[in-house]
Design a protein around this motif. Structure first.
Motif, short mmCIF file in Angstrom:
data_model
loop_
_atom_site.label_atom_id
_atom_site.label_comp_id
_atom_site.label_asym_id
_atom_site.label_seq_id
_atom_site.Cartn_x
_atom_site.Cartn_y
_atom_site.Cartn_z
N UNK A 251 0.51 -0.99 -0.44
CA UNK A 251 -0.12 -0.14 -0.33
C UNK A 251 0.44 1.64 -0.08
N UNK A 252 0.63 2.32 -0.63
CA UNK A 252 1.46 2.88 -0.82
C UNK A 252 0.43 4.99 -0.65
N UNK A 253 0.90 5.88 0.21
CA UNK A 253 -0.51 7.10 0.85
C UNK A 253 0.87 8.03 1.21
N UNK A 254 -0.32 8.58 1.26
CA UNK A 254 0.81 10.46 2.06
C UNK A 254 0.56 10.71 2.70
N UNK A 255 1.22 10.62 4.09
CA UNK A 255 1.28 11.06 5.48
C UNK A 255 0.57 13.04 5.73
N UNK A 256 1.68 13.45 4.65
CA UNK A 256 1.59 15.02 4.30
C UNK A 256 1.77 15.14 2.98
N UNK A 257 1.04 16.03 2.06
CA UNK A 257 2.03 16.21 0.43
C UNK A 257 3.10 16.40 0.62
N UNK A 258 3.71 15.37 -0.62
CA UNK A 258 4.64 15.09 -0.78
C UNK A 258 5.65 14.11 0.00
N UNK B 193 -0.19 4.07 8.88
CA UNK B 193 -0.40 5.11 10.02
C UNK B 193 0.41 6.02 10.12
N UNK B 194 0.45 7.07 10.60
CA UNK B 194 1.55 8.18 10.48
C UNK B 194 0.70 9.46 10.21
N UNK B 195 -0.51 9.33 10.01
CA UNK B 195 -1.46 10.47 9.56
C UNK B 195 -1.57 11.19 11.24
N UNK B 196 -1.79 12.50 10.68
CA UNK B 196 -1.55 13.86 11.82
C UNK B 196 -2.81 14.34 12.01
N UNK B 197 -4.48 13.67 11.58
CA UNK B 197 -5.42 14.14 12.41
C UNK B 197 -6.41 12.83 11.54
N UNK B 198 -7.11 13.31 12.82
CA UNK B 198 -8.14 12.82 12.31
C UNK B 198 -9.62 13.06 11.17
N UNK B 199 -8.94 11.93 9.80
CA UNK B 199 -9.89 12.22 8.40
C UNK B 199 -10.05 11.31 7.75
N UNK B 200 -10.27 11.80 5.85
CA UNK B 200 -10.49 10.68 5.52
C UNK B 200 -8.92 11.13 4.16
#
Length: 401
Positions: free
Chosen positions: A72-79, A96-103
């Motif tokens: 799986x490939x994803x961005x926790x912040x833009x870039x 994991x590593x996302x900074x806030x509760x969101x989609x």
């Protein structure tokens, strides 16, 4: 004829050399090419998503025969891209590593032989509140001797850093301390401040660099000072274990207060099989309100042998000369916790660095002032029936009656 034979021999040698060169390059070409190139795996179309604090768990089903693992490939912040991989023997992976509760949108791939990837399956996940934000919302700051005490809860037991800052004399924020932990709860104290009104701040950072808001408050630290070593005397009451090791009579109890922590021959060491628990009492020379103490282990046996692991501190202003526990008040039970949690006999550099600096323990701020104190060792590091202590150092204030 001899010349003809020589020419034939040379021609044979040249042919052998050419043959070996061709074999070498053929092998090299084969070694550099993929061993097996498979067909493109089918995309992953069957999956479920479970929301997690700061991330999600993706459980998938595979129908392709060429499948080796999932990615799986994803961005926790833009870039800022991250990827996670699973395997043929596990049907889920975690982001994991996302900074806030969101989609958030992620791309899921099936990877087959020869590292051939399927077309991506685009998935929308929804994360729960990240651990660093939950921890920040549970911070409590309280004034204490020489600074502030910070209580925290880390319900997700994530790797977090609690940072403390304060407004300095130039009216700028200055970083003073970072507390690293993955414990579910705990507290720490930041000291070294004068008894003036000081504005403090606390914020939390996680291992991906996400940073919380800052909790601020103004406190006036309570006064404390290092108490006078020269006034402390062992009381040597009946029933106490204060005698030195019979095989090392120089390791006397007075070494506990001689301001030397560097050598193993400068400690207090009781005789093996002298029982457990075992206690000793001492006179501070003044009635003092303790704020904290440091406990130094014997240098040659750090986190091992007879260094106390679980111990109690008691106080009294009128102890009975017969050595009984009458008129003594329990101040607290304390535990020397090795940061790594490794078993006895195995230590990390962090374990050793911490214990060499002395283990710091706070006294509850509501504790009454006493002149006489009693140390009771409940358990040693290796569960042996003797103790060794390099030094005990106390801070607080003398009470004028």
């Amino acid at each position: 004829n001899i010349k003809k034979l020589s020419n034939m021999k040379n021609i044979f040698i040249y042919k052998c050399i050419i043959f070996l060169i061709l074999v070498f390059f053929a092998c090299k070409e084969e070694a550099n090419s993929p061993l097996v190139v498979g067909d493109k795996p089918d995309p992953i179309t069957e999956y479920t998503v479970e929301s997690l604090p700061g991330g999600a768990k993706i459980v998938y089903k595979i129908n392709s025969e060429d499948f080796l693992y999932a990615k799986v490939v994803y961005e926790i912040l833009p870039g800022v891209k991250r990827e996670a991989k699973s395997s043929l023997y596990r049907n889920y992976l975690t982001v994991d590593g996302f900074g806030k509760e969101d989609k958030y949108n992620v791309e899921l791939y099936a990877v087959g032989k020869g590292e051939v990837e399927s077309e991506p399956t685009k998935i929308e996940i929804e994360t729960l509140t990240p651990p660093y934000i939950t921890a920040f919302n549970n911070i409590k700051m309280n004034v204490t001797f020489g600074g502030i005490n910070v209580e925290y809860k880390n319900e997700d037991e994530d790797n977090l850093v609690f940072n403390i800052i304060h407004i300095d004399t130039t009216n700028h924020w200055k970083h003073v301390y970072s507390h690293y932990t993955r414990f579910a709860e705990g507290n720490f104290t930041v000291r070294g401040f004068d008894t003036l009104n000081i504005k403090f701040g606390a914020y939390v950072r996680d291992r991906w660099g996400n940073i919380s808001d800052t909790l601020t408050a103004t406190y006036k630290p309570l006064f404390e000072s290092l108490l006078d070593y020269s006034k402390i005397k062992a009381m040597k009451l009946p029933g106490e274990v204060w005698q030195a090791h019979t095989g090392a009579p120089h390791l006397i109890i007075e070494k506990v207060w001689n301001n030397n922590t560097s050598t193993s021959d400068d400690c207090f060491h009781t005789t093996p099989n002298s029982g457990m628990p075992q206690h000793f009492s001492f006179d501070m020379g003044d009635i003092v309100k303790l704020s904290r103490f440091k406990y130094f282990q014997r240098p040659s046996t750090l986190w091992r042998a007879g260094n106390p692991k679980v111990f109690e501190l008691w106080g009294s202003n009128n102890p009975d000369s017969n050595g009984s526990w009458d008129n003594w008040t329990k101040i607290g039970t304390f535990t020397a916790i090795k940061p790594s949690g490794l078993p006895v006999g195995t230590e990390t550099s962090e374990d050793l660095e911490l214990v060499r600096a002395g283990l710091d323990f706070d006294i509850p701020i509501t504790t009454e002032p006493y002149r006489y104190y009693r140390w009771n060792t409940v358990e040693t590091m290796a569960n042996v029936t003797y103790i060794s202590i390099a030094e005990l150092t106390f801070w607080g204030s003398v009470v004028k009656l």
